[in-house]
Design a protein around this motif. Structure first.
Motif, PDB file in Angstrom:
ATOM      1  N   ALA A 143      -0.228  -4.121   3.952  1.00  0.00           N
ATOM      2  CA  ALA A 143       0.812  -3.440   3.171  1.00  0.00           C
ATOM      3  C   ALA A 143       1.931  -2.955   4.096  1.00  0.00           C
ATOM      4  O   ALA A 143       3.119  -3.014   3.739  1.00  0.00           O
ATOM      5  N   GLU A 202      -1.977  -7.243  -4.286  1.00  0.00           N
ATOM      6  CA  GLU A 202      -1.697  -5.847  -3.944  1.00  0.00           C
ATOM      7  C   GLU A 202      -0.561  -5.666  -2.943  1.00  0.00           C
ATOM      8  O   GLU A 202       0.049  -4.597  -2.903  1.00  0.00           O
ATOM      9  N   THR A 203      -0.282  -6.687  -2.122  1.00  0.00           N
ATOM     10  CA  THR A 203       0.762  -6.521  -1.106  1.00  0.00           C
ATOM     11  C   THR A 203       1.892  -7.538  -1.221  1.00  0.00           C
ATOM     12  O   THR A 203       2.960  -7.327  -0.649  1.00  0.00           O
TER      13      THR A 203
END
Length: 353
Positions: A93, A131-132
């Protein structure tokens, strides 16, 4: 494991509209020149380089490195653990944010042995993308070896004979036999091998208790022999005549031991990258480290507590390599896969590197 030269990946597409970070063309291009990025998610570390091309090379404008231990427990369970995946996603991230803030126009993000080996490796890749936004490509050992050579071969001494370039990772070790290229050309890969032992997998095969116990020197010798056996078929590919040979290592193990050799108070890439160390000195340092307990190793400035539990396995792998390739000196490279990726991407855009 394999032995043929690595097959180059498909060419990168031209830069298109902005998109999520991590793939070949995931960001809007800059007005004047491209900004490139290379992300390498290994069994132990997550590393990022962001750079722009300059005459005959590139300049790094941002970098990131974090120990994530993605492969922790993999040798026993066959799976990436939730805790390990969480650590890696957290690091990725941060990388994704850097890719956006630096307006990266062309990038490649790769994952290696841990994701190749884990039963849930593909699921993890999908989670990372979700998610990233980082699109990780699980590369085969052949491509990992090719990129490592491309990233560090310029440190080979010119005019030599055949050379062995190796990369000790967290979950595997890549060995590449090369012949010098003509002029500035990259060396020709004659043979390569991927052994299933890296600093994480080899440590877990022996057990940390054995490495810290009173018989730790015997444990070290067992690890060294385990690695030597895994090199047996590669040894058959090596030339019988080994005169005027070169040896170049690119890994945290090699740079750490080089730092110990120099007695540096803190790690200094400028002092280590391109250094040539007598093999006899590397063996002496490896033996010294294998005989120490955890606190002794952690007390060495360039090892510390972060590396103290894994460096013994790295020494065992290094000594197994020295056993099969009779070079007198070891070249040290603080460069490898990420630099290889950057050079590949820039070369495709016509930059002479």
């Amino acid at each position: 494991m394999a032995q043929s030269a690595a097959t180059p990946p498909p060419p990168a597409r031209s830069v298109g509209p902005a998109a999520s970070p991590g793939g070949h063309d995931r960001h809007r291009p800059t007005a004047h020149r491209h900004t490139y990025a290379a992300l390498d998610l290994g069994t132990n570390n997550c590393r990022l380089l962001i750079a722009r091309p300059v005459f005959n090379g590139f300049v790094v404008i941002d970098a990131f490195s974090r120990v994530v231990r993605l492969g922790e427990g993999l040798a026993l369970s066959g799976q990436l653990s939730k805790e390990a995946m969480d650590r890696a996603v957290g690091a990725l991230a941060i990388c994704a944010d850097k890719l956006v803030r630096r307006n990266v126009s062309l990038s490649r993000s790769v994952a290696t042995e841990a994701c190749r080996r884990a039963a849930n490796g593909r699921e993890f890749i999908e989670r990372v993308k979700r998610e990233t936004g980082v699109v990780l490509e699980i590369i085969p050992p052949a491509e990992e070896a090719r990129l490592a050579v491309l990233g560090c071969h310029k440190l080979l001494e010119p005019g030599g004979g055949p050379a062995l370039i190796f990369d000790i990772g967290g979950g595997s070790t890549e060995l590449v036999l090369v012949e010098p290229g003509e002029g500035e050309a990259a060396p020709r890969i004659r043979a390569w091998w991927s052994a299933p032992w890296g600093v994480v997998s080899l440590t877990e095969s022996e057990g940390r208790e054995a490495l810290e116990g009173p018989d730790r020197v015997r444990a070290y010798e067992r690890m060294r022999e385990r690695v030597r056996r895994s090199f047996a078929r590669f040894v058959e590919m090596l030339p019988e005549e080994k005169a005027n040979v070169g040896l170049l290592g690119t890994s945290g193990t090699v740079t750490t031991l080089a730092s110990v050799h120099l007695a540096l108070p803190a790690y200094d890439r400028r002092a280590v990258d391109g250094l040539s160390v007598p093999v006899a000195d590397m063996r002496r340092i490896s033996t010294m480290i294998a005989e120490m307990d955890f606190s002794g190793r952690a007390g060495l400035p360039c090892i510390g507590s972060d590396r103290a539990d894994l460096v013994v396995a790295g020494c065992a792998i290094l000594e197994a390599i020295l056993d099969i390739w009779p070079a007198e000196k070891l070249g040290v490279a603080d460069r490898g896969i990420r630099e290889g990726i950057l050079r590949s991407l820039m070369a495709r855009d016509g930059y002479a590197l």
